[in-house]
Design a protein around this motif. Structure first.
Motif, PDB file in Angstrom:
ATOM      1  N   LEU A 107     -35.317-131.241 101.078  1.00 14.65           N
ATOM      2  CA  LEU A 107     -35.670-131.957 102.231  1.00 14.65           C
ATOM      3  C   LEU A 107     -36.787-131.614 102.930  1.00 14.65           C
ATOM      4  O   LEU A 107     -37.136-130.411 102.886  1.00 14.65           O
ATOM      5  N   ASP A 108     -37.421-132.340 103.418  1.00 12.39           N
ATOM      6  CA  ASP A 108     -38.820-132.079 104.167  1.00 12.39           C
ATOM      7  C   ASP A 108     -38.460-131.234 105.489  1.00 12.39           C
ATOM      8  O   ASP A 108     -37.611-131.831 106.153  1.00 12.39           O
ATOM      9  N   PRO A 109     -38.865-130.040 105.691  1.00 15.46           N
ATOM     10  CA  PRO A 109     -38.753-129.307 106.923  1.00 15.46           C
ATOM     11  C   PRO A 109     -39.112-130.055 108.203  1.00 15.46           C
ATOM     12  O   PRO A 109     -39.941-131.359 107.954  1.00 15.46           O
ATOM     13  N   GLY A 110     -39.254-129.541 109.367  1.00 16.79           N
ATOM     14  CA  GLY A 110     -39.844-130.080 110.550  1.00 16.79           C
ATOM     15  C   GLY A 110     -38.942-131.138 111.232  1.00 16.79           C
ATOM     16  O   GLY A 110     -39.177-132.110 112.010  1.00 16.79           O
ATOM     17  N   PHE A 111     -37.782-130.826 111.268  1.00 14.18           N
ATOM     18  CA  PHE A 111     -36.649-131.809 112.016  1.00 14.18           C
ATOM     19  C   PHE A 111     -36.916-131.480 113.372  1.00 14.18           C
ATOM     20  O   PHE A 111     -37.064-130.187 113.941  1.00 14.18           O
TER      21      PHE A 111
END
Length: 208
Positions: A107-111
């Motif tokens: 998953l791409d971080p930065g939520f």
């Protein structure tokens, strides 16, 4: 997977998806508001936020947040719950995975916000709780929020006694670089008081 069975699986055998979905369908039909968690989170967010629903179950909250214009990804370890989510919202992103190894899912971080509702923290595999909190904190953007809801007594848990204390949870959160911002007794925002049976907590990751 960590190889350790989580408390949810011990309770349900990993076959609770349809039963869980029917329960909330009946509540909705009887006039109950089943979107309290989504409403709570939406009030904390700017439009089109990125949200990680950690322990998303049948997708009830993530689907509602998507309807409100946010970008939601759901992760759960129970295939029976995800089967319902994928059937009801096939265009949303649903991932089967262990929250203690969230970083292996690509998953791409930065939520902007990570949500662990529905007693996710107390129902984790014993001993994995600190790792899960670390993983959720690492998935957040600087200034991002971790929102959790957890029972603190048997009346608010499907367990005879709480396996996790609020003090322990706050300690794990602090170790993961999170700061407690708000705490309530319900998703409706009722004030939290010492000794109440449920806690909705909002922690934030440092903006630095």
């Amino acid at each position: 997977m960590t190889g350790q069975r989580d408390r949810w699986a011990e309770l349900t055998g990993g076959q609770a998806g349809e039963r869980y979905a029917r329960r909330f369908a009946r509540l909705a039909e009887s006039g109950h508001d089943i979107h309290g968690e989504a409403t709570f989170c939406a009030a904390l967010l700017k439009p089109a936020a990125r949200i990680l629903d950690a322990g998303c179950g049948t997708g009830r909250i993530a689907v509602r947040l998507a309807e409100l214009g946010h970008h939601c990804i759901g992760v759960d370890v129970d295939p029976s719950m995800l089967a319902v989510a994928r059937r009801d919202a096939p265009t949303q992103a649903w991932h089967l995975g262990d929250l203690a190894r969230l970083d292996t899912l690509g998953l791409d971080p930065g939520f902007d916000l990570a949500l662990a509702a529905g007693n996710v923290i107390p129902l984790l595999a014993p001993g994995t709780e600190p790792a899960v909190v670390r993983q959720l904190a690492a998935a957040l953007s600087p200034g991002g929020l971790l929102v959790t809801g957890m029972g603190l007594d048997a009346a608010h848990l499907p367990l005879p006694e709480p396996p996790v204390t609020l003090a322990e949870f706050d300690h794990w959160s602090a170790e993961a670089g999170l700061t407690l911002r708000q705490r309530y007794a319900t998703w409706s925002g009722d004030p939290y008081y010492q000794g109440c049976g449920y806690a909705v907590s909002v922690h934030s990751r440092s903006a630095m």
